[in-house]
Design a protein around this motif. Structure first.
Motif, PDB file in Angstrom:
ATOM      1  N   ALA A 139       0.818  -1.214   0.000  1.00 33.72           N
ATOM      2  CA  ALA A 139       0.000   0.000   0.000  1.00 33.72           C
ATOM      3  C   ALA A 139       0.851   1.263   0.000  1.00 33.72           C
ATOM      4  CB  ALA A 139      -0.969   0.007   1.176  1.00 33.72           C
ATOM      5  N   MET A 140       1.984   1.202  -0.696  1.00 35.10           N
ATOM      6  CA  MET A 140       2.875   2.352  -0.795  1.00 35.10           C
ATOM      7  C   MET A 140       2.545   3.151  -2.056  1.00 35.10           C
ATOM      8  SD  MET A 140       5.001   2.886   1.555  1.00 35.10           S
ATOM      9  CE  MET A 140       5.562   2.123   3.075  1.00 35.10           C
ATOM     10  N   PRO A 141       2.698   4.429  -2.062  1.00 36.58           N
ATOM     11  CA  PRO A 141       3.130   5.297  -0.967  1.00 36.58           C
ATOM     12  C   PRO A 141       1.994   5.798  -0.083  1.00 36.58           C
ATOM     13  CG  PRO A 141       2.937   6.565  -2.964  1.00 36.58           C
ATOM     14  CD  PRO A 141       2.544   5.165  -3.326  1.00 36.58           C
ATOM     15  N   LEU A 142       0.767   5.319  -0.331  1.00 35.04           N
ATOM     16  CA  LEU A 142      -0.361   5.869   0.430  1.00 35.04           C
ATOM     17  C   LEU A 142      -0.222   5.569   1.925  1.00 35.04           C
ATOM     18  CD1 LEU A 142      -3.253   5.116  -2.055  1.00 35.04           C
ATOM     19  CD2 LEU A 142      -2.210   7.311  -1.516  1.00 35.04           C
ATOM     20  N   ARG A 143       0.466   4.487   2.230  1.00 34.60           N
ATOM     21  CA  ARG A 143       0.691   4.131   3.625  1.00 34.60           C
ATOM     22  C   ARG A 143       1.441   5.247   4.349  1.00 34.60           C
ATOM     23  NH1 ARG A 143       1.006  -1.169   5.525  1.00 34.60           N
ATOM     24  NH2 ARG A 143       0.790  -1.055   7.773  1.00 34.60           N
ATOM     25  N   ILE A 144       2.234   5.998   3.593  1.00 34.62           N
ATOM     26  CA  ILE A 144       2.959   7.124   4.181  1.00 34.62           C
ATOM     27  C   ILE A 144       2.160   8.422   4.007  1.00 34.62           C
ATOM     28  CG2 ILE A 144       5.031   8.566   3.964  1.00 34.62           C
ATOM     29  CD1 ILE A 144       6.561   6.066   3.086  1.00 34.62           C
ATOM     30  N   TRP A 145       1.461   8.529   2.882  1.00 37.90           N
ATOM     31  CA  TRP A 145       0.817   9.808   2.557  1.00 37.90           C
ATOM     32  C   TRP A 145      -0.529  10.028   3.234  1.00 37.90           C
ATOM     33  CZ3 TRP A 145       1.868   9.879  -3.471  1.00 37.90           C
ATOM     34  CH2 TRP A 145       3.235  10.124  -3.674  1.00 37.90           C
ATOM     35  N   LEU A 146      -1.230   8.954   3.583  1.00 34.72           N
ATOM     36  CA  LEU A 146      -2.561   9.143   4.168  1.00 34.72           C
ATOM     37  C   LEU A 146      -2.554   9.486   5.665  1.00 34.72           C
ATOM     38  CD1 LEU A 146      -4.753   6.470   2.320  1.00 34.72           C
ATOM     39  CD2 LEU A 146      -4.552   8.912   1.866  1.00 34.72           C
ATOM     40  N   PRO A 147      -1.712   8.825   6.480  1.00 35.17           N
ATOM     41  CA  PRO A 147      -1.791   9.098   7.918  1.00 35.17           C
ATOM     42  C   PRO A 147      -1.702  10.583   8.303  1.00 35.17           C
ATOM     43  CG  PRO A 147      -0.449   7.166   7.549  1.00 35.17           C
ATOM     44  CD  PRO A 147      -0.758   7.740   6.195  1.00 35.17           C
ATOM     45  N   PRO A 148      -0.954  11.412   7.562  1.00 36.21           N
ATOM     46  CA  PRO A 148      -0.943  12.825   7.950  1.00 36.21           C
ATOM     47  C   PRO A 148      -2.311  13.505   7.876  1.00 36.21           C
ATOM     48  CG  PRO A 148       0.917  12.359   6.536  1.00 36.21           C
ATOM     49  CD  PRO A 148       0.046  11.136   6.534  1.00 36.21           C
ATOM     50  N   HIS A 149      -3.317  12.824   7.357  1.00 36.50           N
ATOM     51  CA  HIS A 149      -4.617  13.481   7.197  1.00 36.50           C
ATOM     52  C   HIS A 149      -5.602  13.130   8.300  1.00 36.50           C
ATOM     53  CE1 HIS A 149      -3.660  15.158   3.264  1.00 36.50           C
ATOM     54  NE2 HIS A 149      -2.985  14.047   3.055  1.00 36.50           N
ATOM     55  N   THR A 150      -5.113  12.547   9.389  1.00 34.11           N
ATOM     56  CA  THR A 150      -6.033  12.103  10.446  1.00 34.11           C
ATOM     57  C   THR A 150      -6.816  13.246  11.082  1.00 34.11           C
ATOM     58  OG1 THR A 150      -4.113  12.119  11.875  1.00 34.11           O
ATOM     59  CG2 THR A 150      -4.899   9.970  11.135  1.00 34.11           C
ATOM     60  N   HIS A 151      -6.332  14.478  10.918  1.00 33.47           N
ATOM     61  CA  HIS A 151      -7.039  15.592  11.567  1.00 33.47           C
ATOM     62  C   HIS A 151      -8.207  16.112  10.735  1.00 33.47           C
ATOM     63  CE1 HIS A 151      -4.301  17.365   8.741  1.00 33.47           C
ATOM     64  NE2 HIS A 151      -4.980  18.475   8.798  1.00 33.47           N
ATOM     65  N   GLN A 152      -8.358  15.582   9.502  1.00 28.03           N
ATOM     66  CA  GLN A 152      -9.442  16.051   8.643  1.00 28.03           C
ATOM     67  C   GLN A 152     -10.785  15.556   9.168  1.00 28.03           C
ATOM     68  OE1 GLN A 152      -8.684  18.088   6.300  1.00 28.03           O
ATOM     69  NE2 GLN A 152      -6.794  17.548   5.250  1.00 28.03           N
ATOM     70  N   PRO A 153     -11.846  16.283   8.828  1.00 24.63           N
ATOM     71  CA  PRO A 153     -13.153  15.872   9.339  1.00 24.63           C
ATOM     72  C   PRO A 153     -13.643  14.551   8.715  1.00 24.63           C
ATOM     73  CG  PRO A 153     -13.366  17.718   7.828  1.00 24.63           C
ATOM     74  CD  PRO A 153     -11.905  17.528   8.064  1.00 24.63           C
ATOM     75  N   ILE A 154     -14.603  13.952   9.358  1.00 28.47           N
ATOM     76  CA  ILE A 154     -15.348  12.758   8.947  1.00 28.47           C
ATOM     77  C   ILE A 154     -14.462  11.544   8.700  1.00 28.47           C
ATOM     78  CG2 ILE A 154     -17.214  11.828   7.486  1.00 28.47           C
ATOM     79  CD1 ILE A 154     -17.758  14.871   6.782  1.00 28.47           C
TER      80      ILE A 154
END
Lengths: 373, 463
Positions: free
Chosen positions: B193-208
């Motif tokens: 699941a690269m590179p999304l495995r690195i790129w997605l976690p920074p978005h945990t503060h987004q709504p919903i």
């Protein structure tokens, strides 16, 4: 209908794949890291106190310069010199935070462009009129210029004093020194005020910009941490050693050349960079830092963890830097081997901090805004 | 079956294909495509100028990474660059309204391509797509329907075009998606699941959906969905029964990418341009709508005009066949190079490889004067912008170019034959940084060419 079927087939496949490869590769699970806690700790327990301490020291410096100018004496000079040293040291703890208010005031360029241009300083003094806001005057102001004015205008205290008493340009020099000190105080007040809760409360802005894009607080922090680290590598150690000049040393290009406290300042700066990395405050209390984020992400370097690689590199680098003696310029002239060793360790740290760390954190390492692919 | 029967069937199939390709269809979809492309390009170029990027990317740098064979392409100076961007913006606008179309489209294609050729640090597949699409538009009669050119010269009006003209534009979009999909079928993408495995976690503060962004299954879901979307979306867009649903996916998919990643205008460009898969009556309606809001008058043609087969059309058709043949081959040229494509990046560009890897690096250059034995290090920032330095650090051809530039720089400083070496570390998809290049090789002596670069170290899984 077809598309629905297709999508659900993909979903099923993906879900079916998950448990099996999850076990085999032993990859980390949910990162589950509280970036807000990281930003709160660094903002409230490191940045804010650093600005407060720096503001206090620039106030004292400005007062001391004022007293010295009102009544030039050896005691006054010595007091101003001491307050200058304190402020320059306190500056090392805020140099990293060149974003938001500090970026607006161009703190780094305004306060610490070195080596200072002695000829520009003297031209400004004899002209009596100058605009400190122009780019061409960046190396004629800030701490490096004060360093020259307070320590470098004569070979001893007596000789320096005459520059402010009997010298033909004494009055103009006094005005220039006062203006430089005042500029530092004014800019520092602005930045400190912008961060404080009673002022602009930038702390709140910092804590709430939670992403990792270029404009986010974490993005800016990681980028500026690297920029600051490379200030140690190049202008502070490498360039005086002669890396850019095929090995021909330029000792007089060190930071704080005239006051001769370059090594001490460098040690303070790397200590601050390490503190930001660890989330450790001045009193040594270790809160949430970048290290905790890397540990949570289980970032690797070689067979070990990235965090271990970074911590041990900091430790080796600090040991090598502690072998440097002031005045550093003198050491570069007579005994450059330990300086070279320190430089090599600083150099190794760049790769870990600038390549491995941002990549693991998903932070774009760039000081420019741009579209990606 | 006898040979004759096969020949007959072959002939029948052939003539069916020819009939299908040359079938007259409404010009409206092509005209709307022209308007949308011109409009969104105008907005993009104006945005680029307003962001200050003309200065940052094309005026400020001291050194530019040109493309091999295009070293003669140079920035035009501050005034020159702003004029060039102005010309490109104006020609995009003229394309939109269909005024002096052929000249405008050619100017846009040449101007935009020239800008892109100045510095490969700024290479984006999106930009390449714009170059290629404007090349096609320049060749097609997209201005001969609902345009100011037709208003000026009603004789230009063309109600019908042979289907292959529209297919060319649709095929280009299909190439982009399908090749992007094929590229996503790689081990790191599907099974790590690269590179999304690195790129997605920074978005945990987004709504919903933010709180799910650091769940591994979300990264896998996005990786697989992204690959399937790219591979098959065009087929669903092409089919009447699935079109609306597929377009819904187009909108959602691209808006998601716009929201998650810093990719500028591209999502919006794709959302608009994929409308070309909709039927002619949809585009007719759109044209009627634009007429209504702009108060334009319906021109009633005296006679319905369609394009008669001609020699120049055959030349155009030949050109298009050649174009797509090249498009088909270029993404596979990487097979000619040894080593792992994502690591060496030999044959990586111009292949619709988007969002495939998280790669970062650091490179230190050393210069040595063999005559005196003296050596030093280069502070890259003295010559490169932060963006250039970042792009160069992971791309061997750029490292080589910069090394050659440094050799020239030191020659000017009086070192007869400077030795330039590079110490370079790269991390790929969370691998942790490892040595990228052979640090003992004198890059000043390595020629720039398309030949494999033997001084790239192999990617070692566990160094």
């Amino acid at each position: 209908m077809q598309i629905k079927l297709g999508i659900s087939a993909v979903l099923l496949l993906a879900v079916a794949f998950l448990p099996s490869c999850e076990e085999k590769s032993k990859e980390p699970g949910k990162a589950d890291f509280d970036r807000k806690a990281l930003l709160t700790n660094i903002g409230a327990n490191i940045i804010l106190p650093a600005y407060q301490a720096f503001k206090a020291s620039t106030d004292e410096l400005n007062n001391a310069v004022g007293q010295f100018m009102a009544n030039p004496s050896e005691a006054g000079l010595s007091n101003a010199q001491n307050k200058f040293k304190d402020a320059y040291k306190a500056y090392q703890a805020i140099s990293l935070f060149e974003f938001g208010p500090a970026e607006q005031e161009l703190i780094r360029a305004s306060f610490n462009t070195f080596p200072a241009s002695v000829s520009k300083i003297n031209n400004n003094i004899s002209a009596g009129t100058y605009d400190l806001n122009t780019a061409s005057n960046l190396d004629a102001k800030g701490f490096p210029a004060l360093d020259y004015l307070l320590f470098g205008t004569g070979s001893n205290a007596q000789a320096i004093l005459t520059q402010y008493t009997t010298d033909a340009n004494a009055a103009k020099r006094k005005k220039y020194l006062t203006d430089l000190s005042q500029e530092i105080k004014t800019k520092t007040d602005k930045v400190n005020n912008a961060w404080s809760a009673s002022g602009g409360n930038y702390l709140n802005t910092f804590i709430t910009a939670e992403g990792t894009d270029v404009g986010s607080s974490l993005g800016q922090l990681v980028n500026q941490l690297n920029f600051d680290y490379e200030i140690i590598k190049n202008p502070k150690v490498g360039i005086p050693l002669g890396i850019k000049t095929l090995g021909t040393a330029i000792p007089e290009n060190v930071e704080a050349y005239y006051s001769g406290m370059s090594a001490e300042l460098t040690r303070l700066q790397i200590g601050n960079i390490e503190n930001v990395y660890l989330g450790r405050d001045k009193q040594g209390a270790n809160g949430v830092g970048l290290d905790d984020y890397l540990i949570k992400l289980d970032a690797k370097r070689g067979e070990g963890s990235l965090h271990d690689a970074i911590t041990s590199q900091f430790s080796v680098t600090k040991t090598k830097l502690s072998a440097l003696a002031d005045p550093l310029a003198q050491m570069i002239r007579t005994n450059p081997a330990p300086v070279n060793e320190a430089y090599n360790e600083v150099h190794k740290g760049v790769v870990l901090l600038k390549t491995d760390m941002p990549s693991a954190l998903g932070v774009l390492i760039t000081y420019q805004d741009n579209d990606g692919d | 079956m006898s040979n004759k029967a096969i020949n007959y069937e072959w002939f029948m199939l052939n003539s069916l294909i020819i009939k299908h390709l040359t079938f007259s269809i409404s010009t409206a979809p092509l005209a709307v495509f022209r308007m949308l492309f011109g409009g969104v390009m105008f907005a993009s170029v104006v945005r680029f100028i307003l962001k200050g990027w003309v200065y940052e990317l094309y005026v400020q740098p001291k050194f530019y990474f040109t493309y091999y064979g295009f070293q003669w392409v140079k920035p035009l100076g501050e005034a020159g660059m702003y004029i060039l961007f102005g010309v490109v913006a104006l020609s995009a606008f003229l394309m939109m309204i269909g005024l002096f179309y052929r000249v405008a489209a050619a100017l846009f294609f040449l101007g935009f391509t020239y800008i892109e050729l100045i510095d490969k640090s700024n290479y984006l597949n999106h930009y390449y797509f714009i170059t290629v699409t404007s090349f096609l538009l320049m060749l097609l009669p997209a201005h001969r329907y609902f345009s100011l050119d037709v208003w000026r010269k009603p004789a230009l009006q063309l109600d019908y075009i042979p289907r292959w003209m529209l297919l060319a534009v649709q095929a280009q979009l299909a190439f982009v998606y399908i090749f992007a999909g094929i590229a996503k079928l790689n081990y790191d993408g599907l099974f790590r699941a690269m590179p999304l495995r690195i790129w997605l976690p920074p978005h945990t503060h987004q709504p919903i959906i933010g709180p799910f962004m650091d769940e591994p299954w979300v990264a896998y879901l996005f990786s697989w969905f992204g690959a399937m979307y790219d591979l098959f979306i065009v087929f669903f867009l092409a089919k009447k029964q699935t079109r609306l649903m597929a377009y819904g996916f187009v909108v959602v998919f691209h808006l998601m990418t716009a929201w998650l990643f810093p990719i500028g205008m591209f999502p919006y460009i794709m959302i608009l341009l994929t409308l070309v898969f909709f039927p002619a009556d949809f585009h007719e309606k759109m044209i009627r709508f634009i007429r209504r809001i702009t108060g334009g008058k319906q021109l009633v043609p005296l006679q319905v005009r369609s394009l008669k087969p001609s020699f120049s059309q055959n030349i155009l058709l030949g050109l298009l066949v050649l174009h797509f043949a090249v498009q088909l081959v270029v993404p596979f040229r990487y097979l000619l190079y040894p080593g792992r494509l994502f690591w060496t990046e030999q044959g990586y560009r111009f292949s619709w490889r988007v969002m495939l890897m998280e790669k970062a690096g650091t490179v230190f250059f050393y210069v040595k004067d063999p005559a005196s034995g003296r050596q030093g290090e280069v502070v890259n920032a003295d010559f490169l912008t932060p963006n250039q330095e970042k792009m160069m650090a992971t791309q061997p051809d750029m490292i080589l170019q910069f090394a050659h530039f440094l050799a020239g720089h030191y020659r000017q400083q009086g070192i007869a034959s400077p030795v330039i070496t590079a110490e370079s570390y790269v991390t790929l998809n969370g691998s942790g940084s490892r040595l990228f290049l052979d640090g003992t090789v004198d890059l000043a002596k390595q020629p720039e060419s398309f030949a494999p670069k033997t001084w790239i170290l192999p990617f070692i899984e566990h160094p």
